[in-house]
Design a protein around this motif. Structure first.
Motif, mmCIF file in Angstrom:
data_model
loop_
_atom_site.group_PDB
_atom_site.id
_atom_site.type_symbol
_atom_site.label_atom_id
_atom_site.label_comp_id
_atom_site.label_asym_id
_atom_site.label_seq_id
_atom_site.Cartn_x
_atom_site.Cartn_y
_atom_site.Cartn_z
ATOM 1 N N LEU A 102 -5.705 8.086 0.637
ATOM 2 C CA LEU A 102 -6.363 9.190 -0.156
ATOM 3 C C LEU A 102 -5.356 9.101 -1.644
ATOM 4 N N LEU A 103 -4.058 9.186 -1.411
ATOM 5 C CA LEU A 103 -3.328 9.162 -2.587
ATOM 6 C C LEU A 103 -3.344 8.019 -3.531
ATOM 7 N N ILE A 104 -3.788 6.835 -2.984
ATOM 8 C CA ILE A 104 -3.805 5.706 -3.517
ATOM 9 C C ILE A 104 -4.946 5.997 -4.613
ATOM 10 N N VAL A 105 -5.922 6.609 -4.064
ATOM 11 C CA VAL A 105 -7.197 6.669 -4.843
ATOM 12 C C VAL A 105 -7.042 7.889 -5.689
ATOM 13 N N LEU A 106 -6.101 8.892 -5.529
ATOM 14 C CA LEU A 106 -6.077 10.078 -6.308
ATOM 15 C C LEU A 106 -5.160 9.789 -7.356
ATOM 16 N N GLY A 107 -4.186 8.959 -7.488
ATOM 17 C CA GLY A 107 -3.436 8.812 -8.603
ATOM 18 C C GLY A 107 -4.299 8.001 -9.732
ATOM 19 N N PRO A 108 -4.839 7.186 -9.615
ATOM 20 C CA PRO A 108 -5.918 6.617 -10.929
ATOM 21 C C PRO A 108 -6.882 7.673 -11.365
ATOM 22 N N LEU A 109 -7.436 8.408 -10.131
ATOM 23 C CA LEU A 109 -8.442 9.396 -10.449
ATOM 24 C C LEU A 109 -7.737 10.609 -11.331
ATOM 25 N N VAL A 110 -6.581 11.141 -11.349
ATOM 26 C CA VAL A 110 -5.912 12.002 -12.294
ATOM 27 C C VAL A 110 -5.831 11.372 -13.337
ATOM 28 N N LEU A 111 -5.154 9.996 -13.308
ATOM 29 C CA LEU A 111 -5.171 9.363 -14.706
ATOM 30 C C LEU A 111 -6.421 9.297 -15.586
ATOM 31 N N GLY A 112 -7.339 9.152 -14.849
ATOM 32 C CA GLY A 112 -8.849 9.037 -15.438
ATOM 33 C C GLY A 112 -9.291 10.376 -16.015
ATOM 34 N N GLY A 113 -8.755 11.525 -15.205
ATOM 35 C CA GLY A 113 -9.116 12.934 -15.419
ATOM 36 C C GLY A 113 -8.347 13.311 -16.764
ATOM 37 N N LEU A 114 -7.207 12.965 -16.730
ATOM 38 C CA LEU A 114 -6.338 13.287 -18.167
ATOM 39 C C LEU A 114 -6.670 12.473 -19.223
ATOM 40 N N TRP A 115 -7.052 11.326 -18.779
ATOM 41 C CA TRP A 115 -7.552 10.588 -20.169
ATOM 42 C C TRP A 115 -9.045 11.243 -20.778
ATOM 43 N N LEU B 232 0.955 -1.234 0.129
ATOM 44 C CA LEU B 232 -0.117 0.012 -0.063
ATOM 45 C C LEU B 232 0.852 1.233 0.215
ATOM 46 N N THR B 233 2.043 1.334 0.846
ATOM 47 C CA THR B 233 2.909 2.383 0.859
ATOM 48 C C THR B 233 3.428 2.719 -0.560
ATOM 49 N N GLY B 234 3.925 1.509 -1.332
ATOM 50 C CA GLY B 234 4.320 1.578 -2.834
ATOM 51 C C GLY B 234 3.138 2.146 -3.636
ATOM 52 N N LEU B 235 1.784 1.870 -3.365
ATOM 53 C CA LEU B 235 0.891 2.335 -4.360
ATOM 54 C C LEU B 235 1.002 4.030 -4.021
ATOM 55 N N ALA B 236 0.826 4.234 -2.714
ATOM 56 C CA ALA B 236 0.796 5.756 -2.381
ATOM 57 C C ALA B 236 1.965 6.522 -3.051
ATOM 58 N N ASN B 237 2.960 6.012 -2.885
ATOM 59 C CA ASN B 237 4.201 6.871 -3.499
ATOM 60 C C ASN B 237 4.174 6.585 -5.073
ATOM 61 N N ALA B 238 3.564 5.673 -5.550
ATOM 62 C CA ALA B 238 3.363 5.768 -6.960
ATOM 63 C C ALA B 238 2.444 6.900 -7.405
ATOM 64 N N SER B 239 1.560 7.117 -6.680
ATOM 65 C CA SER B 239 0.498 8.128 -7.217
ATOM 66 C C SER B 239 1.286 9.394 -7.315
ATOM 67 N N LEU C 32 2.008 3.218 -15.153
ATOM 68 C CA LEU C 32 2.382 1.555 -15.155
ATOM 69 C C LEU C 32 3.900 1.797 -14.608
ATOM 70 N N ALA C 33 4.770 2.454 -15.102
ATOM 71 C CA ALA C 33 6.034 2.573 -14.676
ATOM 72 C C ALA C 33 6.048 3.079 -13.293
ATOM 73 N N ALA C 34 5.402 4.191 -12.831
ATOM 74 C CA ALA C 34 5.459 4.719 -11.621
ATOM 75 C C ALA C 34 4.915 3.547 -10.626
ATOM 76 N N VAL C 35 3.887 2.772 -11.005
ATOM 77 C CA VAL C 35 3.473 1.764 -9.867
ATOM 78 C C VAL C 35 4.871 0.501 -9.709
ATOM 79 N N LEU C 36 5.166 0.304 -11.126
ATOM 80 C CA LEU C 36 6.362 -0.586 -10.866
ATOM 81 C C LEU C 36 7.575 -0.360 -10.026
ATOM 82 N N ILE C 37 8.052 1.052 -10.415
ATOM 83 C CA ILE C 37 9.106 1.712 -9.679
ATOM 84 C C ILE C 37 8.822 1.771 -8.130
ATOM 85 N N SER C 38 7.700 2.085 -7.758
ATOM 86 C CA SER C 38 7.319 2.566 -6.309
ATOM 87 C C SER C 38 7.350 0.981 -5.700
ATOM 88 N N GLU C 39 6.526 0.031 -6.231
ATOM 89 C CA GLU C 39 6.604 -1.247 -5.629
ATOM 90 C C GLU C 39 7.907 -1.881 -5.537
#
Lengths: 632, 262
Positions: free
Chosen positions: A146-159, A9-16, A245-252
């Motif tokens: 919160l950050l874990i949720v925010l990352g995909p939200l921003v991704l979706g918004g950008l999409w 989970l920490t990794g995911l938060a960092n990924a965001s 994808l790369a941010a998740v990979l690197i953070s994990e």
């Protein structure tokens, strides 16, 4: 088990956070083809501005308003930067763009220092997200969730922005074919400005979101930029989803790397990047990219060996340099030695860049390897200096052979970023492998042999090595190998069609350059008597680049002059002002925008242009370079 | 001509996605022969060329040079077999002088590292001989970047000839040159090819050049070889005429429509 879940989970938060910083860089590159080195600086600014604003605005609404306002404010600064600086260098070679934005980074660092002071700052917690919830019995901060949720939200918004708005469609179109978009009547200028502003907004937003988690520090910019480079390169430059994808990979990888391989966790990230680039040279979701100016060959006048006059002038200059110990004291001589070492270092990079067309952003690696190689020879094996001066260049050579094998597969901006990554690997090894390298404490007591220990003798030693190295590299430029190397730089297709292998030729050049840099590093270790990981850090690589640029990137050995001027100026600057980075950064930006030919480049253009015309004025009319039949 | 073929192309094909750029093309070429490959834009000429030269891997089929299968060889290995080539958009070394461009060819031919010699003085006379042959001896010291495009094209030919090739591949050698220059260049090429028994495969849009110098020609359309033979025979070929002049269907329809409305 629960530890792993929490770590995940920490990794995911960092990924965001990482994704927010990285996607901006990727979007900017996709459209403008600029690798924005200053991205980390804007990330840091976002955090600082948010810190100040959260102190003034209170309550839950105030906190979030402060975060958004901070990002918007920094984005406006980004807009100004784009309009004032970047618009002037869109057509310049990549190297210049990287350097100019790095110059901006340096300036921002000092400005932050002036405005917010030197100490680390701790911002407030996010209202409503102060606590932690237990997951499998271990606490996880709610802010992380919160950050874990925010990352995909921003991704979706950008999409949505990119796929559902007219502006987004234009941006995507420009990512694929800028000229076509311009031909459709879209004002590129404002599209570029808009994209840059969006990218900077995202970076500053990412930085601002960090204040409840970590202290705001001056190191934020360079720490994040290295990771961001890795993320966008792995994800594919220009791809937002790839960056995610790369941010998740690197953070994990970082999160679990610390658990599994605590000793080499820093190296891990760069190793993964190197492997990905070898398998997929354009990252997960990237495509081959035609960048602007990739070769300096077009701009270069034919190179010539020195004329007799120049040869005599150089001999006189060397003679004068050899006589300096008569007038200079020991401080002057140690500065002299330092300048000569810089000359060898800069010349080693110039050989690779100007003759080989390989713009390295990680030349510090080979300098540092040489320094550590020599220092460890003396420190661990108790061997004499003479031997260490051989081991140094050999270490540089081995490093260049290993890293170069990966690097020369790529070209252009990918080459630059991969060399940077390898330099960071070397730095993190020197930093983390305390038992061998001494870590942050470095290696002390690297003294020269008795005969070379007086300042004058050491100066003569470096002078001899310097002269031999510069002459040898110059000779190589005009050797058959040098012709092959220039051939590859000018036209790879033609070179391959007359039997020259691009990869092999550039690999050999990379190795030669690494060896020469290693030699400079070995001398440096003996000059200073000690060695620390910071010789391997990004600023060392930048120093070398600036020296080459200042001397003239389209010259054979202009960097010699560049190194002399730059080293003297920076030593003087250190003593004269506290704001050396502000001055240096401004100087780099000035060089790129106003003086791209460099000192020697401008001089030789003058000598072969206006001066030559003046000298030969009134002589017979020159023959024209079109054949008689060709004139229409 | 009954000499053993220098270049043999058998059933060469290449597709990009669903597009068949080149389909089942076969031909051969003997030493000293000038073979022209013509066809409208997009017919697959350059693809064909790049497969023979090794710049693009062949989709299927075979290319033999001097009886040796060169499939899968890189451009530089093919060059070592004695194949010189020029490109549609001239590729020369812009930062060098004209002579240095030719010297670079010699520099690449030498084995070993090439660290010790001085390339500027090596092979000077040979390089000048090649430039003299091509009529560029006076330009030897000119920076390549200052040359007119026609001269750059000639320089490319000089670089291809410097290796004493058995086979020359010339992709639109005269494109971008003035009309008189074209005739002169191809005349020169033809003479050298005859003297040295070099086989020349070239593409060209200028039919004057083709008919003046080609010993044999072939016509490519939509990736297929539609005609092959002596120039005068190909000139009479109805299919070739249709490809180049159009089949007149549009005009017929327009005329029919006019008649109907009248």
């Amino acid at each position: 088990m629960s530890l792993y879940v929490v770590q995940f989970l920490t990794g995911l938060a960092n990924a965001s956070s990482l994704f927010l910083a990285a996607c901006g860089l990727s979007v900017i590159f996709g459209v403008t083809r600029i690798v924005n080195f200053a991205h980390g600086a804007f990330y840091m600014l976002g955090a600082y501005v948010a810190y100040s604003l959260t102190l003034r605005l209170e309550g839950a609404f105030g906190f979030w308003a402060a975060i958004l306002l901070a990002a918007a404010f920094v984005a406006v600064l980004g807009t100004l930067l784009e309009m004032l600086l970047l618009r002037r260098i869109y057509q310049a070679p990549e190297l210049f763009q990287l350097l100019a934005t790095f110059g901006v980074t340096l300036m921002v660092e000092d400005l932050v220092h002036i405005i917010w002071g030197p100490q680390d700052l701790v911002g407030p917690r996010a209202p409503g997200f102060e606590g932690a919830v237990p997951v499998f019995g271990l606490p996880v901060p709610t802010y992380d969730l919160l950050l874990i949720v925010l990352g995909p939200l921003v991704l979706g918004g950008l999409w949505l922005l990119m796929h559902r708005t007219r502006w987004g469609v234009l941006v995507r179109a420009a990512t694929q074919d800028r000229d076509m978009v311009a031909a459709l009547g879209v004002n590129q200028k404002w599209l570029f400005t808009g994209v840059f502003t969006l990218g900077i907004f995202l970076a500053a937003f990412g930085g601002a979101l960090q204040i409840p988690r970590t202290a705001v520090t001056h190191q934020m910019d360079l720490t994040i930029i290295a990771e961001v480079f890795v993320v966008v390169v792995i994800g594919g430059l220009g791809s937002i989803t790839g960056a995610f994808l790369a941010a998740v990979l690197i953070s994990e990888l970082n999160a679990f790397g610390i658990l599994v391989f605590p000793g080499i966790s820093l190296v891990l990230m760069f190793l993964v990047m190197a492997v990905v680039l070898v398998i997929r040279p354009w990252g997960f979701l990237g495509k081959p990219i035609q960048t602007g100016v990739t070769t300096i060959g077009e701009a270069t006048r034919p190179w010539r060996p020195w004329s007799n006059t120049t040869g005599i002038a150089v001999a006189v200059a060397v003679l004068v340099a050899a006589l300096l110990p008569v007038v200079l004291g020991s401080y002057g001589l140690s500065v002299g030695s330092q300048i000569l070492i810089a000359v060898v270092f800069a010349m080693s990079l110039q050989f690779q860049m100007s003759t080989g067309g390989l713009d390295s952003f990680g030349h510090a690696a080979y300098f540092g390897l040489g320094a550590y190689g020599a220092a460890m020879t003396v420190e661990w094996f108790d061997l004499p200096m003479e031997l260490a001066l051989l081991v140094g260049p050999l270490t540089g050579l081995v490093g260049a052979l290993v890293f170069g094998w990966f690097c020369v597969r790529l070209s252009g901006v990918y080459f630059a970023m991969l060399t940077l990554a390898f330099a960071q690997i070397t730095w993190s090894i020197a930093f983390q492998w305390v038992e061998v390298t001494g870590g942050d404490n470095g290696i002390l007591g690297v003294w020269p042999a008795d005969w070379a220990s007086s300042p004058a003798n050491f100066y003569w030693l470096t002078l001899t090595v310097g002269v031999v190295a510069v002459l040898a590299l110059r000779h190589l430029v005009f050797s058959p190998f040098g012709y092959r190397l220039r051939a590859v730089r000018d036209s790879t297709v033609r070179a391959e069609a007359i039997g020259i292998s691009r990869q092999r030729t550039q690999y050999v050049a990379f190795a030669i350059s690494g060896t020469a840099a290693g030699l400079a590093g070995a001398l440096f270790a003996f000059l200073k008597g000690s060695i620390f990981p910071d010789v391997l850090a990004i600023p060392t690589s930048i120093d070398a680049l600036v020296m080459v640029l200042l001397g003239g990137v389209a010259t054979v050995s202009g960097s010699v002059v560049g190194a002399i001027v730059y080293t003297m100026a920076s030593i003087w600057l250190m003593s004269a002002t506290d704001l050396s980075r502000l001055v240096l950064g401004g100087f780099i930006v000035f060089l790129v925008v106003a003086f791209p030919q460099g000192i020697v480049g401008s001089l030789s253009a003058f000598v072969s242009g206006p001066f030559e015309r003046w000298r030969t004025r009134g002589r017979t009319e020159r023959t024209i370079a079109v054949s008689a039949e060709g004139s229409r | 001509m009954s000499a053993a073929p220098l270049l043999q192309v058998e059933h060469l094909s290449k597709s990009y996605g669903g597009v068949h750029a080149v389909q089942d093309v076969s031909f051969s070429l003997v030493p000293g022969e000038m073979l022209a490959m013509i066809g409208p834009n997009g017919a697959g000429k350059s693809t064909c060329f790049n497969m023979v030269g090794g710049q693009i891997p062949a989709g299927s089929g075979r290319v033999r040079i001097d009886g040796r299968d060169v499939s899968g060889l890189s451009p530089r290995q093919i060059w070592r077999l004695g194949v010189g080539r020029t490109f549609q958009v001239a590729q020369v070394f812009k930062s060098m002088t004209v002579r240095e461009n030719v010297q670079a060819v010699f520099a690449s031919r030498e084995s070993g590292w090439g660290f010790l010699a001085r390339a500027g003085s090596a092979h000077r006379t040979e390089a000048e001989a090649v430039l003299h042959l091509i009529g560029m001896a006076d330009f030897a010291d000119r920076p390549c970047a200052d040359m007119a495009y026609g001269d750059v094209k000639r320089l490319e030919l000089a670089m291809a000839l410097a290796n004493d090739p058995k086979l020359l591949l010339m992709d639109e050698p005269a494109a971008g040159m003035a009309p008189l220059e074209r005739v002169e260049l191809m005349g020169l090429t033809a003479r050298i090819a005859k003297e040295r028994q070099i086989g020349v495969l070239f593409t060209e849009h200028d039919m004057d050049v083709v008919f003046a110098h080609a010993d044999r020609m072939m016509v490519l359309n939509r990736g297929r070889l539609i005609a092959e033979g002596r120039p005068e025979d190909v000139r009479q070929d109805t299919q070739v005429r249709a490809v180049y002049l159009g089949e007149g269907l549009v005009y017929d329809q327009a005329a029919a429509a006019r008649r109907a409305s009248a």
